[in-house]
Enzyme design. Structure first.
Site, short mmCIF file in Angstrom:
data_model
loop_
_atom_site.label_atom_id
_atom_site.label_comp_id
_atom_site.label_asym_id
_atom_site.label_seq_id
_atom_site.Cartn_x
_atom_site.Cartn_y
_atom_site.Cartn_z
N ASP A 93 0.87 -1.18 0.00
CA ASP A 93 0.00 0.00 0.00
C ASP A 93 0.91 1.23 0.00
O ASP A 93 2.12 1.12 0.08
CB ASP A 93 -0.94 -0.03 1.20
CG ASP A 93 -0.21 0.09 2.52
OD1 ASP A 93 1.03 0.23 2.53
OD2 ASP A 93 -0.86 0.02 3.56
N SER A 94 0.31 2.42 -0.08
CA SER A 94 1.13 3.63 -0.23
C SER A 94 1.48 4.26 1.11
O SER A 94 2.22 5.23 1.16
CB SER A 94 0.35 4.65 -1.04
OG SER A 94 -0.77 5.08 -0.29
N GLY A 95 0.94 3.73 2.19
CA GLY A 95 1.15 4.35 3.49
C GLY A 95 0.08 5.37 3.83
O GLY A 95 -0.05 5.79 4.98
N GLY A 96 -0.70 5.77 2.83
CA GLY A 96 -1.72 6.80 3.04
C GLY A 96 -2.72 6.41 4.12
O GLY A 96 -2.97 7.17 5.06
N PHE A 97 -3.26 5.21 4.01
CA PHE A 97 -4.30 4.79 4.96
C PHE A 97 -3.80 4.82 6.40
O PHE A 97 -4.46 5.34 7.29
CB PHE A 97 -4.82 3.39 4.60
CG PHE A 97 -5.93 2.94 5.49
CD1 PHE A 97 -7.22 3.40 5.31
CD2 PHE A 97 -5.69 2.06 6.54
CE1 PHE A 97 -8.25 3.00 6.14
CE2 PHE A 97 -6.71 1.64 7.37
CZ PHE A 97 -7.99 2.12 7.17
N ASP A 147 -2.75 8.28 -1.48
CA ASP A 147 -4.10 8.84 -1.48
C ASP A 147 -4.46 9.33 -0.08
O ASP A 147 -3.80 9.00 0.89
CB ASP A 147 -5.12 7.79 -1.93
CG ASP A 147 -5.21 6.62 -0.95
OD1 ASP A 147 -4.17 6.25 -0.36
OD2 ASP A 147 -6.31 6.09 -0.75
N GLY A 215 -11.16 3.85 0.68
CA GLY A 215 -12.14 4.58 1.49
C GLY A 215 -13.44 3.83 1.71
O GLY A 215 -14.46 4.43 2.00
N ASP A 265 -7.88 -7.65 0.15
CA ASP A 265 -6.90 -7.92 1.20
C ASP A 265 -7.54 -7.55 2.52
O ASP A 265 -8.39 -6.67 2.57
CB ASP A 265 -5.63 -7.08 1.02
CG ASP A 265 -5.81 -5.68 1.56
OD1 ASP A 265 -6.42 -4.85 0.86
OD2 ASP A 265 -5.39 -5.41 2.71
N CYS A 303 -13.50 -29.49 6.34
CA CYS A 303 -12.54 -28.48 5.86
C CYS A 303 -11.23 -29.19 5.53
O CYS A 303 -10.76 -30.05 6.28
CB CYS A 303 -12.31 -27.40 6.92
SG CYS A 303 -11.08 -26.17 6.44
N CYS A 305 -8.21 -27.84 5.23
CA CYS A 305 -6.97 -27.18 5.67
C CYS A 305 -6.18 -28.09 6.61
O CYS A 305 -6.73 -29.01 7.21
CB CYS A 305 -7.27 -25.84 6.34
SG CYS A 305 -7.70 -25.93 8.09
N CYS A 308 -7.67 -28.35 10.25
CA CYS A 308 -8.88 -29.17 10.42
C CYS A 308 -8.61 -30.65 10.12
O CYS A 308 -9.32 -31.52 10.62
CB CYS A 308 -10.01 -28.64 9.55
SG CYS A 308 -10.62 -27.04 10.13
N HIS A 334 -6.35 -21.94 9.21
CA HIS A 334 -7.75 -22.23 8.86
C HIS A 334 -8.45 -21.01 8.26
O HIS A 334 -9.09 -21.10 7.20
CB HIS A 334 -8.51 -22.73 10.09
CG HIS A 334 -9.99 -22.77 9.88
ND1 HIS A 334 -10.61 -23.80 9.20
CD2 HIS A 334 -10.96 -21.87 10.19
CE1 HIS A 334 -11.91 -23.54 9.12
NE2 HIS A 334 -12.14 -22.38 9.71
ZN LIG Z 1 -9.95 -25.65 8.40
#
Ligand SMILES: [Zn+2]
Length: 370
Positions: A93-97, A147, A215, A265, A303, A305, A308, A334
């Site tokens: 990211d640009s650091g703005g947030f 931004d 935003g 993200d 699941c 993963c 699990c 998970h």
């Molecule tokens: Zn899982």
């Protein structure tokens, strides 16, 4: 530019698209969820665990890495990929947030922002040129324009911040020097359709290879977010990736993909994991609940993963009670798996023309907003 990056849409269903972003560090199949590694690490996970989860893109934070360990240090050690030993695509990211989240600790003018470090109170200044220079030092594949992110309902401020964001977008394009990084522009404008329309038109006209919608998910309702996504979707060019910044509940993914978003993200899966919360098809559960103390079932039955497949709720609860580090690792695996799988399953469904059928599978998530 075309040598390093390209985007192809391989299937569409309604407004949803399945595509591939080609980058110098490999292909990113879209739609995609990117786990967040704020400090050049996805909290509690090794890159090997992320590869096993089949994560294709991770995000890192310019503000944090600029302050610590410093972007010049990262550059001198070969850039972010080598520094953190991750050889797949990275987005910064640009650091703005982060800077605008500092509230009383920052002062903005038309040229940039002066702020105090949250670590030691020292004074720093970001301008569009500085944000690009830091991101060039870090060396991510996809970098973001600087931004200004304003609170969702303050129209006079939002309009001012939007106009600044447009000027800063042009300055970022001029400042950029590395051909092996793709710089995405960011649409602002809060929840106001006329501002969003203007912002999308201006940003789209500047010729960025990809676009982000900033935003959102900052306090507005889901309905307001969806209306803005639908509006922006009609303006941004369809042949370039769209990235919805900082958004990533399971429901948000389904709703965003339906409205033409390709990249998401969010810190949510790892943050929830550190707070004993796991994502399930019927909403979040708290693994510390006493009801899990003798429960031999996995977090989610069926699941696939690693967590699990190997561990019971009782064991994971025990790890949390004993404050063992493995607890955050197992639940992060998970939660990230859940989000990556939603994006993968939807992508396959779009390719096979059955996204609308799949939609009913996610009904509960859409209802709970989780
Ligand atoms: Zn899982």
């Amino acid at each position: 530019m075309m040598d390093y990056f390209s985007f192809e849409v391989i299937a569409r269903q309604g407004r949803a698209r399945a595509g591939i972003i080609h980058t110098p560090h490999g292909d990113i199949p879209t739609p995609i969820f990117a786990p967040v590694g704020t400090q050049a690490t996805v909290k509690s996970l090794t890159p090997a665990q992320l590869y096993e989860l089949d994560a294709k893109l991770i995000l890192s934070n310019t503000y944090h890495l600029y302050l610590r360990p410093g972007d010049e240090l990262v550059a001198s050690l070969g850039g972010l990929h080598r520094f953190m030993s991750w050889d797949r695509p990275i987005l910064t990211d640009s650091g703005g947030f982060q800077v605008f989240s500092l509230n009383e600790m920052r002062k903005v003018d038309d040229d940039g922002v002066t702020f105090k470090s949250h670590i030691d109170g020292s004074t720093h200044r970001f301008t569009p040129e500085k944000a690009i220079s830091i991101q060039e030092n870090l060396g991510a594949d996809i970098i973001m324009a600087f931004d200004e992110c304003a609170p969702p309902y303050d129209r006079p401020y939002i309009e001012k911040a939007m106009l600044r964001t447009h000027q800063w977008a042009e300055r970022c394009l001029k400042a950029k020097t590395r051909p092996d990084q793709a710089l995405y522009g960011i649409v602002q404008g809060g929840i106001y359709p006329d501002l969003r329309q203007r912002s999308a038109e201006v940003i789209a006209s500047l010729g960025f290879p990809g676009h982000a919608i900033g935003g959102l998910s900052v306090g507005e309702t889901k309905d307001e977010m969806h209306k803005i996504l639908e509006l922006v979707d009609t303006i941004l060019p369809e042949n370039k990736p769209r990235y919805l910044m900082g958004v990533g509940t399971p429901g948000d993914l389904v709703n965003g993909i339906q409205r033409g978003i390709d990249i998401f993200d969010c810190v949510l899966p790892t943050r929830l994991a550190r707070h004993q919360a796991a994502m399930t098809p019927t909403g979040r559960i708290n693994l510390l609940n006493a009801s899990n103390a003798r429960d031999e079932h996995p977090i989610v039955t069926g699941c696939t993963c690693y967590t699990c497949q190997h561990f019971s709720r009782a064991y994971i609860r025990h790890l949390f009670v004993a404050r063992e580090m493995l607890s955050a690792t197992l639940v992060s695996i998970h939660n990230i798996h859940i989000l990556l799988k939603i994006a993968r399953d939807i992508r396959q469904a779009i390719i096979e023309g059955r996204f609308s059928e799949l939609h009913s599978d996610y009904e509960l998530m859409l209802e709970t907003g989780e």
